[in-house]
Design an enzyme around this catalytic site. Structure first.
Site, short mmCIF file in Angstrom:
data_model
loop_
_atom_site.label_atom_id
_atom_site.label_comp_id
_atom_site.label_asym_id
_atom_site.label_seq_id
_atom_site.Cartn_x
_atom_site.Cartn_y
_atom_site.Cartn_z
N GLN A 78 14.06 -27.67 16.58
CA GLN A 78 14.99 -28.17 17.27
C GLN A 78 16.55 -27.76 17.03
OE1 GLN A 78 14.60 -32.09 18.72
NE2 GLN A 78 16.12 -31.73 20.36
N PHE A 79 16.69 -26.60 17.88
CA PHE A 79 18.13 -25.79 17.50
C PHE A 79 19.29 -26.61 18.04
CE2 PHE A 79 17.29 -24.50 21.73
CZ PHE A 79 18.45 -24.18 22.37
N THR A 80 18.99 -27.65 18.80
CA THR A 80 20.16 -28.33 19.82
C THR A 80 20.63 -29.28 18.73
OG1 THR A 80 18.32 -29.86 20.48
CG2 THR A 80 18.99 -28.15 21.98
#
Length: 152
Positions: A78-80
């Site tokens: 989850q890069f966010t």
């Protein structure tokens, strides 16, 4: 690295209408990898997750770890988690690692957690549009950041 760890009764991840990973009791771990992360961050986090004592013992106290209950992990990239929202209303993800750096670290985290738990962990698919379903138990949600590992 930043991890959002949710204690769950069950969880699953769907991609393109099919389940690619599912677990019973354990943790859903949303993992964000930053451009500056390295193996020391990965190893620290991989050791902390299975030993995090947030499962109830016989007295109802959070004294048992994932290892103690032989729980499972569903690991989702989850890069966010590295969204910067200081300016404007559109988040910037400049701190998130690019795939050429993030994918090998994500794959290494899978291997490390598998080794720590002594069993295969469930995963999503890196970079895919995933639908994650979970039943958060408690709810218990812990946020860990490897940048905090040296702060006592």
């Amino acid at each position: 690295m930043r991890a959002v760890i949710q204690r769950v009764s069950k969880a699953s991840c769907m991609v393109d209408g099919r389940i690619v990973g599912s677990i019973g009791q354990g943790f859903v771990v949303l993992l964000g990898i930053e451009e500056t992360d390295g193996m020391d961050d990965l190893q620290w986090l991989a050791q902390k997750i299975p030993n995090l004592r947030v499962f109830s013992d016989e007295n109802g106290l959070m004294n048992k770890s994932l290892n103690d209950i032989q729980g499972n992990v569903l690991l989702i990239s989850q890069f966010t988690l590295f969204a910067q929202t200081k300016k404007g209303n559109r988040p910037s993800f400049i701190r998130a690692a690019r795939p050429d750096k993030a994918i090998p670290l994500y794959e290494r985290m899978i291997a490390e957690l598998t080794e720590q738990l002594g069993k295969t962990i469930a995963t999503g698919i890196f970079g895919a549009d995933m639908k994650v379903s979970l039943l958060n138990e408690g709810p218990v949600t812990i946020v860990m950041d490897t940048k905090d590992k040296d702060n006592h």
